[in-house]
Write an enzyme that holds these catalytic residues in place. Structure first.
Site, short mmCIF file in Angstrom:
data_model
loop_
_atom_site.label_atom_id
_atom_site.label_comp_id
_atom_site.label_asym_id
_atom_site.label_seq_id
_atom_site.Cartn_x
_atom_site.Cartn_y
_atom_site.Cartn_z
N HIS A 36 0.83 -1.21 0.00
CA HIS A 36 0.00 0.00 0.00
C HIS A 36 0.86 1.27 0.00
CE1 HIS A 36 -4.16 -1.64 0.54
NE2 HIS A 36 -3.46 -2.69 0.92
N THR A 37 2.06 1.12 -0.50
CA THR A 37 2.94 2.28 -0.65
C THR A 37 2.92 2.82 -2.07
OG1 THR A 37 4.75 0.70 -0.98
CG2 THR A 37 4.56 1.69 1.20
N SER A 69 -11.90 -16.68 -22.51
CA SER A 69 -10.94 -17.16 -21.52
C SER A 69 -11.32 -18.57 -21.10
CB SER A 69 -10.92 -16.24 -20.30
OG SER A 69 -10.21 -16.83 -19.23
N GLY A 125 -7.90 -13.98 -7.44
CA GLY A 125 -8.24 -13.54 -6.09
C GLY A 125 -7.25 -13.93 -5.03
N ALA A 126 -5.99 -14.16 -5.41
CA ALA A 126 -4.99 -14.62 -4.45
C ALA A 126 -3.98 -13.54 -4.09
CB ALA A 126 -4.25 -15.84 -5.01
N LEU A 128 -1.85 -12.23 -6.32
CA LEU A 128 -0.68 -12.39 -7.19
C LEU A 128 -0.87 -11.66 -8.51
CD1 LEU A 128 0.11 -16.16 -6.50
CD2 LEU A 128 1.04 -14.12 -5.37
N SER A 130 -3.50 -11.40 -10.86
CA SER A 130 -4.06 -11.98 -12.08
C SER A 130 -4.59 -10.86 -12.99
CB SER A 130 -5.18 -12.97 -11.75
OG SER A 130 -6.20 -12.35 -10.99
N GLU A 163 -7.55 0.39 -14.97
CA GLU A 163 -8.06 -0.23 -13.75
C GLU A 163 -8.60 0.82 -12.78
OE1 GLU A 163 -6.87 -3.66 -10.50
OE2 GLU A 163 -5.76 -3.49 -12.38
N ASP A 175 1.68 -3.38 -9.81
CA ASP A 175 1.34 -4.65 -10.46
C ASP A 175 1.63 -4.61 -11.94
OD1 ASP A 175 0.46 -5.24 -7.95
OD2 ASP A 175 -1.65 -5.51 -8.49
#
Length: 385
Positions: A36-37, A69, A125-126, A128, A130, A163, A175
């Site tokens: 969160h930086t 997908s 939802g992990a 990482l 996606s 996003e 990300d």
């Protein structure tokens, strides 16, 4: 990756009745430290991972996009460039693609449409990323197919904008940037203020382990965006653009002027920035004892000051920390409220870490964790098939 490639190619033929022209990939990521930086213009230390999103594409001569997908069978997303409409109230996978093309339209870019088929082994939802892998793979494909000549950094910036503005998640640049610019066997120390990055070698004697708690999370949900709003409130109180420009002494001197919650949110961000820079230096110099300490402090700060961990995540970190000691580091990674734990540990205790998680986590929580032994990977690119 070969299995993913075959899945994407097979899905493309099945859906569109012809062979794809090209294949593109973008990796998921893990953030070693610096949570969160990024949206506070701070420092992050992520690594791209050897888990990927593959896109098989064929250029069209109009401006229509058609996407499928294999994670969402029998569901096609279709739209015309510049006519993306509104995002879903609860974001769907196609919204991340539409967000990128909408950002391109606003930027005055004019790509051709494409048909595309997606296959991915980045868990959903992990924590990482996606979504970041999907956006950057798509952006890399559109950029190359239409010969727009955007840099990887520009692709990352458009993906973030999509996003933020279309999907409605107030994420930072991390990300998308690590997915676009990752380097094999390295993490990237990214300064989110000026977008400079420095490759930090991950020592060969360390294993990169990711443990998915399988507690699901939703980054576009209210809690993530609320944390950003709280950070912005503190920055505004000090008449600053972001918390990057606030130091701990100044924060502590004016503590009584802030709510306890806002004070603790800002304290986390300011201290996490310093920890992230120190962790990069510790990793570069092979000082694993110092890295262990910094990752432990980061987790405590996320738990107590930023309040984004869960009991299951805290338990996972505790299990691993007891095995690792000062021979590696462990902390929650990602936006929070579930997701994954990251551990960097000496090779000779990797098996002990895995065994401890398998023996204790499900027994305590009733949830089975997924364990990934990973390596740092290159960023997005076209694949030579």
């Amino acid at each position: 990756m070969s299995n993913l490639i075959q899945r994407a190619k097979k899905l493309f033929v099945k859906t569109f009745g012809t062979q794809a022209d090209a294949l593109y990939f973008a990796p998921g990521r893990v953030n070693i430290i610096g949570e969160h930086t990024d949206y506070n213009d701070g420092f992050v230390l992520p690594a791209a991972l050897n888990i990927n999103t593959i896109i098989a594409v064929k250029r069209r001569e109009d401006t229509q996009f058609r996407a499928v997908s294999d994670a969402f069978p029998n569901e096609m997303q279709e739209w015309v460039f510049g006519q993306e409409g509104q995002s879903s109230r609860s974001p769907q996978w196609g919204d991340y693609l539409k967000g990128f093309s909408a950002a391109m339209a606003i930027a005055g870019l004019s790509p051709k449409g494409i048909d595309l088929a997606i296959a991915s082994n980045v868990p959903l939802g992990a924590g990482l990323s996606s979504s970041g892998a999907l956006e950057v793979a798509f952006g890399t494909a559109v950029n190359d197919i239409s010969q727009i000549k955007l840099s990887p950094l520009a692709i990352a910036q458009l993906a973030q904008r999509g996003e933020n503005d279309y999907v409605g998640c107030a994420c930072g640049i991390m990300d998308q940037m690590i997915s676009a610019l990752g380097q094999q066997d390295h993490a990237l120390l990214i300064d989110c203020l000026d977008l400079d990055s420095e490759a930090i070698c991950i020592p060969e004697d360390l294993s990169l382990i990711i443990i998915n708690s399988n507690v699901k999370r939703d980054l576009a949900g209210s809690e993530y965006n609320l944390r950003r709003e709280q950070c912005e409130q503190v920055a505004a109180h000090f008449q600053l653009d972001t918390l990057r420009h606030l130091d701990l002494n100044t924060l502590n001197a004016k503590k009584e002027q802030l709510s306890d919650v806002c004070y603790r949110r800002a304290k986390h961000v300011i201290s996490e920035n310093r920890r992230t820079q120190n962790a990069a230096w510790a990793l570069e110099s092979g000082d694993i004892r110092q890295l262990s300490h910094l990752m432990a402090q980061s987790h405590l700060s996320m738990r107590d000051d930023f309040e984004i961990t869960t009991p299951e995540i805290d338990f996972l970190v505790d299990i691993i920390a007891k095995v690792v000691g000062d021979k590696g580091g462990v902390r929650m990674t990602g936006g929070g409220f579930g997701g994954c734990v990251v551990a960097l540990v000496e090779h000779n205790i990797t098996d002990a870490v895995v065994e401890a998680v398998e023996q204790q986590y499900q027994q305590k929580t009733g949830i089975e964790a997924a364990i990934y032994l990973c390596s740092a990977s290159d960023g997005a690119k076209r694949l030579d098939d």
